[in-house]
Design a protein around this motif. Structure first.
Motif, PDB file in Angstrom:
ATOM      1  N   TYR A  94       0.809  -1.223   0.000  1.00 30.50           N
ATOM      2  CA  TYR A  94       0.000   0.000   0.000  1.00 30.50           C
ATOM      3  C   TYR A  94       0.840   1.270   0.000  1.00 30.50           C
ATOM      4  O   TYR A  94       0.400   2.296  -0.513  1.00 30.50           O
ATOM      5  CB  TYR A  94      -0.992   0.007   1.164  1.00 30.50           C
ATOM      6  N   PHE A 220     -16.295  -4.002   3.419  1.00 33.75           N
ATOM      7  CA  PHE A 220     -14.940  -3.573   3.044  1.00 33.75           C
ATOM      8  C   PHE A 220     -13.924  -4.357   3.850  1.00 33.75           C
ATOM      9  O   PHE A 220     -13.912  -4.296   5.083  1.00 33.75           O
ATOM     10  CB  PHE A 220     -14.764  -2.077   3.291  1.00 33.75           C
ATOM     11  N   ARG A 221     -13.086  -5.085   3.140  1.00 34.41           N
ATOM     12  CA  ARG A 221     -11.975  -5.816   3.763  1.00 34.41           C
ATOM     13  C   ARG A 221     -10.688  -5.245   3.202  1.00 34.41           C
ATOM     14  O   ARG A 221     -10.373  -5.441   2.026  1.00 34.41           O
ATOM     15  CB  ARG A 221     -12.077  -7.312   3.479  1.00 34.41           C
ATOM     16  N   ASP A 224      -8.178  -7.193   1.098  1.00 36.18           N
ATOM     17  CA  ASP A 224      -8.572  -7.600  -0.256  1.00 36.18           C
ATOM     18  C   ASP A 224      -8.739  -6.407  -1.192  1.00 36.18           C
ATOM     19  O   ASP A 224      -9.124  -6.585  -2.353  1.00 36.18           O
ATOM     20  CB  ASP A 224      -9.894  -8.372  -0.206  1.00 36.18           C
ATOM     21  N   SER A 225      -8.495  -5.205  -0.703  1.00 38.72           N
ATOM     22  CA  SER A 225      -8.765  -3.994  -1.486  1.00 38.72           C
ATOM     23  C   SER A 225      -7.494  -3.166  -1.625  1.00 38.72           C
ATOM     24  O   SER A 225      -6.694  -3.072  -0.699  1.00 38.72           O
ATOM     25  CB  SER A 225      -9.851  -3.151  -0.807  1.00 38.72           C
ATOM     26  N   ALA A 229      -9.365   1.491  -4.552  1.00 37.72           N
ATOM     27  CA  ALA A 229     -10.691   0.975  -4.239  1.00 37.72           C
ATOM     28  C   ALA A 229     -11.196   1.551  -2.924  1.00 37.72           C
ATOM     29  O   ALA A 229     -12.383   1.874  -2.790  1.00 37.72           O
ATOM     30  CB  ALA A 229     -10.652  -0.554  -4.171  1.00 37.72           C
ATOM     31  N   ALA A 230     -10.306   1.705  -1.946  1.00 35.40           N
ATOM     32  CA  ALA A 230     -10.702   2.286  -0.660  1.00 35.40           C
ATOM     33  C   ALA A 230     -11.183   3.719  -0.838  1.00 35.40           C
ATOM     34  O   ALA A 230     -12.183   4.127  -0.237  1.00 35.40           O
ATOM     35  CB  ALA A 230      -9.530   2.233   0.328  1.00 35.40           C
ATOM     36  N   VAL A 233     -14.707   3.532  -2.385  1.00 36.38           N
ATOM     37  CA  VAL A 233     -15.714   2.997  -1.469  1.00 36.38           C
ATOM     38  C   VAL A 233     -16.078   4.014  -0.401  1.00 36.38           C
ATOM     39  O   VAL A 233     -17.260   4.275  -0.130  1.00 36.38           O
ATOM     40  CB  VAL A 233     -15.222   1.685  -0.826  1.00 36.38           C
ATOM     41  N   ASN A 250      -9.383   5.151   6.454  1.00 36.37           N
ATOM     42  CA  ASN A 250      -9.946   5.566   5.173  1.00 36.37           C
ATOM     43  C   ASN A 250     -11.082   6.573   5.315  1.00 36.37           C
ATOM     44  O   ASN A 250     -11.572   7.084   4.300  1.00 36.37           O
ATOM     45  CB  ASN A 250     -10.440   4.340   4.409  1.00 36.37           C
TER      46      ASN A 250
END
Length: 324
Positions: A94, A220-221, A224-225, A229-230, A233, A250
């Protein structure tokens, strides 16, 4: 000046050893400080440090490290040969993804090299730049009293800058989004601390609530994101619900006026972090408190009916005329 150790301890040959993280540290984590690195030594002429306490964890890098970078980059004087950006190690990808999502010109104008800090290697930096902040007298942060670590919370301006850079707006007008609004449930891996023992029941309860309010329920996991994507979302979310943990970092991507409900620990040292981040970007923050002590390193079971009822009441209160 040498930089070494897992939390990027800084010390000089003439001075006593000090921790680079801040003048204080998060009380529960004092045990995580590690000793100096090995004998290997790397020389860096001019470095800018994003290292600090647990700097490679998602919360600490996104909200503390990136705040430092965004507030600091414009203040750096031009230098021949540029600067080396010192980055923490992380367990995932990340940090690289966050940096890749930043406008290219933001970094290219100042930094010519990126070094991921290996705790076993001592970095000898001839000229070290580090951005930090201090608590301003008279400023009150709800749920976080003087002397309880609020000096370590990221500054409002840095958090606003993060949202602006990643969402393309400051959140004041809601920003661009498509489709129905959503209720986002932030879930932790089932083998992780603070994960729900009764996850299926929690999901079912919030699914029924979302349906009654014409909201999409999004699970939201973070593991896996990706970061992009965060951003998408959380920027679309009207409501966010989650246990105290890195996924709630986030909320900095949420639109102004969104509601974040943190299922929080009873211990005082966990009360200020996400409330500070939410309020900085104009997001409403409420805590659903778990009064049982010492839950930080254990899995948790919530009273689903009580928790869903709390979420529903907060949504209703938020919708009333004159509410913020």
């Amino acid at each position: 000046m040498y930089i070494s150790g897992r939390d990027a301890t800084v010390y000089s040959l003439e001075m006593c050893q000090v921790y680079h993280s801040s003048s204080g540290c998060y009380t529960p984590y004092f045990r995580q400080f590690s000793p100096m690195g090995g004998e290997e030594e790397v020389v860096i002429k001019r470095g800018v440090s994003l290292l600090g306490f647990s700097a490679g964890q998602y919360y600490h890098f996104l909200l503390e490290g990136l705040s430092r970078l965004l507030l600091f980059v414009d203040e750096l004087p031009d230098a021949e040969g540029g600067y080396t950006l010192l980055l923490p190690q992380s367990e995932g990808s990340y940090i690289e993804e966050i940096l890749n999502l930043l406008p290219a010109s933001l970094l290219q104008n100042k930094f010519t090299k990126f070094v991921v800090h290996d705790p076993s290697v001592k970095l000898l930096v001839e000229e070290l730049w580090h951005a930090d902040w201090r608590f301003v007298e008279g400023e009150e942060i709800e749920g976080c009293r003087r002397g309880e670590g609020r000096e370590l919370l990221p500054p409002t301006e840095g958090l606003k800058r993060i949202r602006s850079v990643f969402t393309g707006n400051n959140g004041d007008n809601g920003g661009p989004h498509s489709g129905r609004e959503s209720l986002v449930l932030v879930l932790r891996p089932q083998d992780a601390t603070r994960s729900f023992v009764n996850e299926a029941a929690v999901v079912e309860g919030l699914e029924m609530l979302s349906s009654s309010l014409n909201l999409d329920l999004v699970l939201f996991r973070g593991e896996d994101s990706g970061v992009k994507a965060a951003v998408d979302v959380f920027h679309r979310a009207a409501i966010v619900v989650g246990v105290h943990g890195g996924g709630l970092a986030n909320v900095v991507f949420c639109r102004q006026g969104a509601l974040v409900i943190e299922i929080g620990m009873s211990e005082w040292e966990f009360r200020g972090m996400y409330g500070n981040s939410a309020r900085a970007v104009g997001v409403n923050h409420k805590r659903y408190s778990l009064e049982l002590p010492s839950l930080f390193e254990s899995r948790i079971a919530v009273d689903v009916e009580d928790m869903v009822g709390f979420v529903h009441r907060e949504i209703v209160l938020r919708a009333e005329p004159g509410s913020k």
